[in-house]
Motif scaffolding. Sequence first.
Motif, PDB file in Angstrom:
ATOM      1  N   LEU A   1     -10.132  -4.230 -12.091  1.00 35.80           N
ATOM      2  CA  LEU A   1      -9.408  -3.058 -11.580  1.00 35.80           C
ATOM      3  C   LEU A   1      -8.174  -2.681 -12.392  1.00 35.80           C
ATOM      4  O   LEU A   1      -7.534  -1.679 -12.101  1.00 35.80           O
TER       5      LEU A   1
ATOM      6  N   ILE B   1       0.838  -1.208   0.000  1.00 34.94           N
ATOM      7  CA  ILE B   1       0.000   0.000   0.000  1.00 34.94           C
ATOM      8  C   ILE B   1       0.874   1.260   0.000  1.00 34.94           C
ATOM      9  O   ILE B   1       0.652   2.183  -0.786  1.00 34.94           O
TER      10      ILE B   1
ATOM     11  N   ILE C   1      -3.880   2.168  -8.043  1.00 35.99           N
ATOM     12  CA  ILE C   1      -5.004   1.988  -7.127  1.00 35.99           C
ATOM     13  C   ILE C   1      -5.300   0.502  -6.960  1.00 35.99           C
ATOM     14  O   ILE C   1      -5.623   0.021  -5.877  1.00 35.99           O
ATOM     15  N   TYR C   2      -5.131  -0.230  -8.070  1.00 34.03           N
ATOM     16  CA  TYR C   2      -5.429  -1.655  -8.074  1.00 34.03           C
ATOM     17  C   TYR C   2      -4.575  -2.387  -7.036  1.00 34.03           C
ATOM     18  O   TYR C   2      -5.081  -3.190  -6.239  1.00 34.03           O
TER      19      TYR C   2
ATOM     20  N   LEU D   1     -10.778  -9.870  -9.856  1.00 28.83           N
ATOM     21  CA  LEU D   1     -10.438  -8.533  -9.358  1.00 28.83           C
ATOM     22  C   LEU D   1      -9.536  -7.808 -10.354  1.00 28.83           C
ATOM     23  O   LEU D   1      -9.709  -6.626 -10.635  1.00 28.83           O
TER      24      LEU D   1
ATOM     25  N   TYR E   1      -7.085   0.807 -13.332  1.00 23.23           N
ATOM     26  CA  TYR E   1      -6.841   1.830 -12.322  1.00 23.23           C
ATOM     27  C   TYR E   1      -5.383   1.919 -11.869  1.00 23.23           C
ATOM     28  O   TYR E   1      -5.064   2.671 -10.961  1.00 23.23           O
TER      29      TYR E   1
ATOM     30  N   LEU F   1      -5.080  -3.616   0.735  1.00 19.88           N
ATOM     31  CA  LEU F   1      -6.120  -3.360   1.738  1.00 19.88           C
ATOM     32  C   LEU F   1      -6.994  -4.585   1.959  1.00 19.88           C
ATOM     33  O   LEU F   1      -7.272  -4.964   3.098  1.00 19.88           O
ATOM     34  N   VAL F   2      -7.408  -5.212   0.842  1.00 17.88           N
ATOM     35  CA  VAL F   2      -8.262  -6.399   0.967  1.00 17.88           C
ATOM     36  C   VAL F   2      -7.521  -7.485   1.746  1.00 17.88           C
ATOM     37  O   VAL F   2      -8.080  -8.119   2.651  1.00 17.88           O
TER      38      VAL F   2
ATOM     39  N   ILE G   1      -3.100  -0.996  -4.428  1.00 18.92           N
ATOM     40  CA  ILE G   1      -3.477  -0.524  -3.094  1.00 18.92           C
ATOM     41  C   ILE G   1      -4.703  -1.293  -2.605  1.00 18.92           C
ATOM     42  O   ILE G   1      -4.766  -1.717  -1.445  1.00 18.92           O
ATOM     43  N   VAL G   2      -5.658  -1.494  -3.499  1.00 18.85           N
ATOM     44  CA  VAL G   2      -6.868  -2.246  -3.133  1.00 18.85           C
ATOM     45  C   VAL G   2      -6.494  -3.678  -2.739  1.00 18.85           C
ATOM     46  O   VAL G   2      -6.975  -4.209  -1.728  1.00 18.85           O
TER      47      VAL G   2
END
Lengths: 286, 234, 323
Positions: free
Chosen positions: C277, A104, C283-284, C273, C280, C290-291, C286-287
């Motif tokens: 995604l 992240i 962002i992809y 996914l 993006y 996070l998931v 990062i998602v």
Amino acid sequence: MVLVDAVVQGVLLGGLYALFAAGLSLVFGVMRLVNIAHGDFIVLGAYIALMVVSLTGLHPFLSLVLVVPLMGLIGYALQRLVLERTMGADVLPPLLVTFGCAVIIQNALLALFSTDAQRLSAGPIETASLPVGSISLGVLPLITFGVAVALIAGLEVVFFRSRAGRAFRATSDDAETAEAMGVDTRHVFALAMALSFAVIAVAAVLLAARSNFDPFAGPARLLYGFEAVIIGGLGNLWGTLAGGIVLGVAQTLGAQVSPSFQILAGHLVFFLILALRPRGLFPRMD
Amino acid sequence: MAEPILSVDGLSSGYGDFQALFGVSLDLAPKSILGLVGSNGAGKSTLFKAILGLLPRAREMVRFQGQPIGDVPTRRLAQIGIVMVPEGRRLFRSLSVEENLVLAAEHGRKGAWTVQRVFELFPILGEKRRQGATSLSGGQQQMVAIGRALVANPEVILFDEISLGLAPIVVNDVYAALPEINASGISAIVVEQDVDRVRRLAHQLVCLNEGRVVLSGPAGDFTKAQLTAAYFGE
Amino acid sequence: MSAATRATIGLILIAAILASLPLWTGAANLRLVGEILSYMALAVLWNLLAGYAGLVSVGQQAFLGLGGYTLFICTIWLGMPPLAAVPLAAVAACLAGVIFAPLLFRLEGAYFAVGTWVAAETVALIFAAIPSLGAGAGMSLPAAAVKGIASSRSMREWLIYWIMLGLALAILGGTFALIRSKAGLALMALRDNPTAAGSVGVDIWWTRFWTYIGVAAATGAVGSVIFLQKLRISPDAGFSLNDWTAIVIFIVVIGGIGRIEGAIVGTLLYFLLREMLIDYGTIYLIVLGLVGILVMIFSRGGVWGLVERHLGWSLLPTRRLRD
């Protein structure tokens, strides 16, 4: 003479590596947790310092007044809000969660700042040097080394002479009994993480003033810090400084052979130590 | 009897799916010593852990000075005034003798018991204050564990098998401190295998068998034979 | 009909459908399915390491890249037919595992993970320093060697697809058999309680060693087939942490760690996914991160753990020993 110069530069570089290692070692010592995103948080700290400097116009070193508490807060929050929920006998969940943090942070920094290399401008101090005999010592590397020594001495005092340090060690020994003695072990863990992040902040500013960084510079810093910890011996901060110096010297000597051999030489020395002295050069005496 | 300082009321608890305590009740009178006896696996240590919140319990199951404390987290109990001398001592091995005591003093309550007074009670600890706590002999380690409870200035101390693994003569030394501790106003629950010793020491006796109270009353009311029978669940 | 028989029949049916794929779909789909199969194989292997043997590695790219490079070395330096190099890739990766395991096993708990990463970086740096392998730039498979795989381009694609399919099924079947065997029982005992497993005679060190080098060998083989399809390798591509370990970890985590079905379900979810995604960019990723974190915090058994809990399903009966 070239060799002597390389060794001296390596020793000074070792100070920076000890700074990468100290926070890692502290957290592992208190809660057996390895923060895979340690290096990425160093890079995050560098970007935060960059923003603080560009917003306030402060000298990078003075920016620490803001960056250190800010990073400490991030560390405390990370532990209380995220990592605390994953702690237990199994090492896997916290490991994977910090791995997720690394992904992240790297990509968030990429989205915000692109891959352009950044640098903190520390002014004339960057290029200043002191001639000693026939070699010249960079002022910035000297400062870095001095800060590393001072910081490790400070951490030793905290660890072995303060109320927080007693709570760190007691919690590390036996969290359940510490809790029964009235120690809020979750707060203690978070304090250890905050302290680790404060060290990260210092390492970040010194790294960023010394060399270019980009969003993907983190993992290498984690690996150098880790190697310094293992070479020096677990649970011994002065050993970690020695480990950082061994690693730094290995790298600068390796670079003398060939530039592409610099990092590889460090890794090889790490494996050599692991083969010959698996507990490191200066293991903690139990 | 005056209002109990600590009372356990219908306490049931256990480890995961395994229930080890079934509706245990007992009352500890102020400034008294309660002897808790029972064979191995009867639930004595489990009861201590449940009182301290290291095992699940419900709000009304434990009361301290009349207030329900069954929902108070473990780390708050030292502040309220309940501490334990755990089985196996469990000293902090990275801390010196003195540091073990200082840590407990820092996180407990303020009061008459100080690290210095513990050194007066157990002079040998004062001599060895700088040594690693686990480098001491078993008896001395037990003194540190007791001292660690005292410097928190509790109202109640839970003593769990403090004679375990100690030579008989050392056990006498350790137990010699108990009357003085009690005289300073601290109440105690003492888990002990040696039934004779408990009968001499305690004001009240409670015997557990397979997680249930099988016998309870003033220590003088029971013959040794009665106790032994209850002990083995006969 | 026992659960095992049902699972076997189901697997044979799926294998037959997958094997016939080249006959009724285009090259692009074939390549996608091949990629899905390669990730499924890697996920099953990583899951075996981390979920069963308790060896959390973030350095599996070492073995994958090594497998890929072995393919190129064998065909370019030794003039071997590329397909014959696949087993040699497994041998090379296995040897690397034999060298690293005794060193890395000395690292305590979570430090083992970082150690595997250093090992992978070391291997990558060594290959990047060899000029005759194209150093940092890498190299391509020579046209003559490419032609040697099969006469036509589509035949080559088919062949590589079938090899990947065979390899993936072999890895899945092998892991399945291993987990249901006596050795699998030892592994699970080890994961659930290392101390107790040691006291009942499970040799922790050797059990972990065989698992580690076995997974290394299989990862090397998968790597050689992946780069056989790509026809080009470089240190960055071969030893990519993101491509060969981060994504694989994500797959196992969302699918459900410690469950074979988790690796399969996770692979399918990941590709779903990714298709949604991919536009993006950052962002992809990062998602994904996070998931992964949310799954670790709120549902450690992943998606398959939820399915098991709420529906009582178990596709491959591997968990009977634990429950």
